[in-house]
Write a protein that holds these residues in place. Structure first.
Motif, PDB file in Angstrom:
ATOM      1  N   LYS A  78       0.805  -1.215   0.000  1.00 42.19           N
ATOM      2  CA  LYS A  78       0.000   0.000   0.000  1.00 42.19           C
ATOM      3  C   LYS A  78       0.840   1.268   0.000  1.00 42.19           C
ATOM      4  N   SER A  79       2.127   1.154  -0.266  1.00 42.54           N
ATOM      5  CA  SER A  79       2.990   2.325  -0.204  1.00 42.54           C
ATOM      6  C   SER A  79       2.554   3.410  -1.190  1.00 42.54           C
ATOM      7  N   ARG A  80       2.680   4.666  -0.730  1.00 44.34           N
ATOM      8  CA  ARG A  80       2.400   5.798  -1.622  1.00 44.34           C
ATOM      9  C   ARG A  80       3.683   6.349  -2.241  1.00 44.34           C
ATOM     10  N   ALA A  81       4.814   5.695  -1.959  1.00 46.76           N
ATOM     11  CA  ALA A  81       6.093   6.176  -2.490  1.00 46.76           C
ATOM     12  C   ALA A  81       6.086   6.109  -4.017  1.00 46.76           C
ATOM     13  N   SER A 128       7.639  22.652   3.076  1.00 44.01           N
ATOM     14  CA  SER A 128       8.614  21.622   2.684  1.00 44.01           C
ATOM     15  C   SER A 128       7.972  20.231   2.698  1.00 44.01           C
ATOM     16  N   CYS A 129       7.036  19.990   3.604  1.00 47.52           N
ATOM     17  CA  CYS A 129       6.282  18.717   3.564  1.00 47.52           C
ATOM     18  C   CYS A 129       5.543  18.647   2.231  1.00 47.52           C
ATOM     19  N   LYS A 130       4.868  19.751   1.910  1.00 44.73           N
ATOM     20  CA  LYS A 130       4.004  19.741   0.738  1.00 44.73           C
ATOM     21  C   LYS A 130       4.802  19.561  -0.546  1.00 44.73           C
ATOM     22  N   SER A 131       5.944  20.269  -0.652  1.00 42.81           N
ATOM     23  CA  SER A 131       6.633  20.174  -1.944  1.00 42.81           C
ATOM     24  C   SER A 131       7.195  18.767  -2.144  1.00 42.81           C
ATOM     25  N   CYS A 132       7.621  18.107  -1.064  1.00 45.38           N
ATOM     26  CA  CYS A 132       8.075  16.720  -1.239  1.00 45.38           C
ATOM     27  C   CYS A 132       6.898  15.805  -1.567  1.00 45.38           C
ATOM     28  N   HIS A 133       5.786  16.012  -0.873  1.00 45.95           N
ATOM     29  CA  HIS A 133       4.622  15.153  -1.166  1.00 45.95           C
ATOM     30  C   HIS A 133       4.150  15.339  -2.608  1.00 45.95           C
ATOM     31  N   ASP A 134       4.152  16.601  -3.066  1.00 49.55           N
ATOM     32  CA  ASP A 134       3.706  16.849  -4.450  1.00 49.55           C
ATOM     33  C   ASP A 134       4.571  16.079  -5.450  1.00 49.55           C
TER      34      ASP A 134
HETATM   35  C1  HEC Z   1      11.537  14.600   1.357  1.00 49.97           C
HETATM   36  C2  HEC Z   1      10.193  14.064   1.253  1.00 49.97           C
HETATM   37  C3  HEC Z   1       9.161  14.208   2.327  1.00 49.97           C
HETATM   38  C4  HEC Z   1       9.053  15.184   3.295  1.00 49.97           C
HETATM   39  C5  HEC Z   1       9.944  16.384   3.544  1.00 49.97           C
HETATM   40  C6  HEC Z   1       7.871  14.856   4.075  1.00 49.97           C
HETATM   41  N1  HEC Z   1       7.275  13.720   3.598  1.00 49.97           N
HETATM   42 FE1  HEC Z   1       5.611  12.845   4.325  1.00 49.97          FE
HETATM   43  N2  HEC Z   1       5.838  11.316   3.030  1.00 49.97           N
HETATM   44  C7  HEC Z   1       6.760  11.259   2.003  1.00 49.97           C
HETATM   45  C8  HEC Z   1       6.564  10.037   1.224  1.00 49.97           C
HETATM   46  C9  HEC Z   1       7.363   9.607   0.010  1.00 49.97           C
HETATM   47  C10 HEC Z   1       5.498   9.357   1.835  1.00 49.97           C
HETATM   48  C11 HEC Z   1       4.885   8.005   1.392  1.00 49.97           C
HETATM   49  C12 HEC Z   1       5.614   6.856   2.079  1.00 49.97           C
HETATM   50  C13 HEC Z   1       5.059   5.494   1.663  1.00 49.97           C
HETATM   51  O1  HEC Z   1       3.809   5.350   1.599  1.00 49.97           O
HETATM   52  O2  HEC Z   1       5.848   4.586   1.406  1.00 49.97           O
HETATM   53  C14 HEC Z   1       5.081  10.175   2.985  1.00 49.97           C
HETATM   54  C15 HEC Z   1       4.077   9.806   3.871  1.00 49.97           C
HETATM   55  C16 HEC Z   1       3.619  10.607   4.903  1.00 49.97           C
HETATM   56  C17 HEC Z   1       2.589  10.210   5.844  1.00 49.97           C
HETATM   57  C18 HEC Z   1       1.958   8.833   5.962  1.00 49.97           C
HETATM   58  C19 HEC Z   1       0.523   8.786   5.604  1.00 49.97           C
HETATM   59  C20 HEC Z   1       0.328   9.069   4.152  1.00 49.97           C
HETATM   60  O3  HEC Z   1      -0.405   9.993   3.865  1.00 49.97           O
HETATM   61  O4  HEC Z   1       0.976   8.425   3.304  1.00 49.97           O
HETATM   62  C21 HEC Z   1       2.363  11.295   6.655  1.00 49.97           C
HETATM   63  C22 HEC Z   1       1.361  11.411   7.819  1.00 49.97           C
HETATM   64  C23 HEC Z   1       3.280  12.342   6.239  1.00 49.97           C
HETATM   65  N3  HEC Z   1       4.045  11.891   5.179  1.00 49.97           N
HETATM   66  C24 HEC Z   1       3.358  13.588   6.822  1.00 49.97           C
HETATM   67  C25 HEC Z   1       4.402  14.478   6.586  1.00 49.97           C
HETATM   68  C26 HEC Z   1       4.551  15.741   7.291  1.00 49.97           C
HETATM   69  C27 HEC Z   1       3.572  16.286   8.328  1.00 49.97           C
HETATM   70  C28 HEC Z   1       5.703  16.296   6.835  1.00 49.97           C
HETATM   71  C29 HEC Z   1       6.328  17.584   7.246  1.00 49.97           C
HETATM   72  C30 HEC Z   1       6.323  17.947   8.662  1.00 49.97           C
HETATM   73  C31 HEC Z   1       6.256  15.390   5.835  1.00 49.97           C
HETATM   74  N4  HEC Z   1       5.442  14.308   5.708  1.00 49.97           N
HETATM   75  C32 HEC Z   1       7.434  15.624   5.146  1.00 49.97           C
HETATM   76  C33 HEC Z   1       7.725  12.193   1.732  1.00 49.97           C
HETATM   77  C34 HEC Z   1       8.017  13.291   2.520  1.00 49.97           C
END
Ligand code: HEC
Length: 145
Positions: A82-85, A132-138
Motif C-alpha cells: 500500500k505504499s504511496r512512495a 517543505s512537507c508539501k513540496s516533497c509530497h507533491d
Molecule cells: C523529502 C520528502 C518528504 C518530506 C519532507 C515529508 N514527507 Fe511525508 N511522506 C513522504 C513520502 C514519500 C510518503 C509516502 C511513504 C510510503 O507510503 O511509502 C510520505 C508519507 C507521509 C505520511 C503517511 C501517511 C500518508 O499519507 O501516506 C504522513 C502522515 C506524512 N508523510 C506527513 C508528513 C509531514 C507532516 C511532513 C512535514 C512535517 C512530511 N510528511 C514531510 C515524503 C516526505
C-alpha cells in the motif's frame, strides 16, 4: 504427528515475518509520529490553541528528534503493497535528497524559533516546514491506495 510438527514449524517461521513491518510500513509509522507533534503546533500557529512557550518547545524538540527517521527506510526501489512512495524517489535521488535537506533545515529553524519564543517568527518558520512537507509530497508521494 508429522503434520502437527509441520504446522508448528511453519507457524514459527511465519510469525516473525508477519509481525515485522515492511520498510513502507515503518516509514509510514514514522511520518505519522511526525504528524503527531506537527499538528498540535499547527493548532497554536493558527490561533486555535493558546501559545505556551514550554509546551511548544517540547513539540519542536520532538519534531526535530523524529524528522530524519523516516528517511532511513527508503531502501532501493521499495514500492510494496500500500505504499504511496513514487518511483521518482529512486529515479531522481538528488531532488529527493534536496527536498529532505530543505525539510530538515526548516525543522531546525522552527526549533530555534521555538526556543527563542517569538511567535511571529515561529509562525513564519512553521509555514516553511509545512511548505517543505508539501513540496516533497507533491513530487514524491502518490495517491492513497
Ligand atoms: C523529502 C520528502 C518528504 C518530506 C519532507 C515529508 N514527507 Fe511525508 N511522506 C513522504 C513520502 C514519500 C510518503 C509516502 C511513504 C510510503 O507510503 O511509502 C510520505 C508519507 C507521509 C505520511 C503517511 C501517511 C500518508 O499519507 O501516506 C504522513 C502522515 C506524512 N508523510 C506527513 C508528513 C509531514 C507532516 C511532513 C512535514 C512535517 C512530511 N510528511 C514531510 C515524503 C516526505
Amino acid at each position: 504427528m508429522k503434520k502437527l510438527l509441520t504446522v508448528l514449524l511453519l507457524g514459527a517461521i511465519a510469525t516473525p515475518l508477519a509481525l515485522a513491518d515492511t520498510p513502507a510500513e515503518t516509514r509510514t509509522k514514522s511520518f505519522k509520529k511526525i504528524l503527531l507533534s506537527f499538528e498540535p503546533m499547527g493548532m497554536v500557529v493558527r490561533g486555535r490553541d493558546p501559545y505556551q512557550k514550554d509546551a511548544f518547545i517540547r513539540q519542536a524538540d520532538t519534531l526535530k528528534q523524529l524528522a530524519a527517521e523516516p528517511f532511513n527506510h527508503f531502501p532501493t526501489n521499495n514500492i510494496s503493497g500500500k505504499s504511496r512512495a513514487k518511483p521518482e524517489i529512486w529515479s531522481q535521488p538528488a531532488k529527493f535528497q534536496a527536498d529532505k535537506d530543505a525539510f530538515l533545515k526548516a525543522v531546525s529553524e522552527l526549533n530555534l524559533a521555538a526556543h527563542r519564543g517569538d511567535l511571529a517568527v515561529i509562525k513564519k518558520n512553521y509555514g516553511a516546514v509545512a511548505q517543505s512537507c508539501k513540496s516533497c509530497h507533491d513530487a514524491f508521494r502518490g495517491p492513497e491506495k
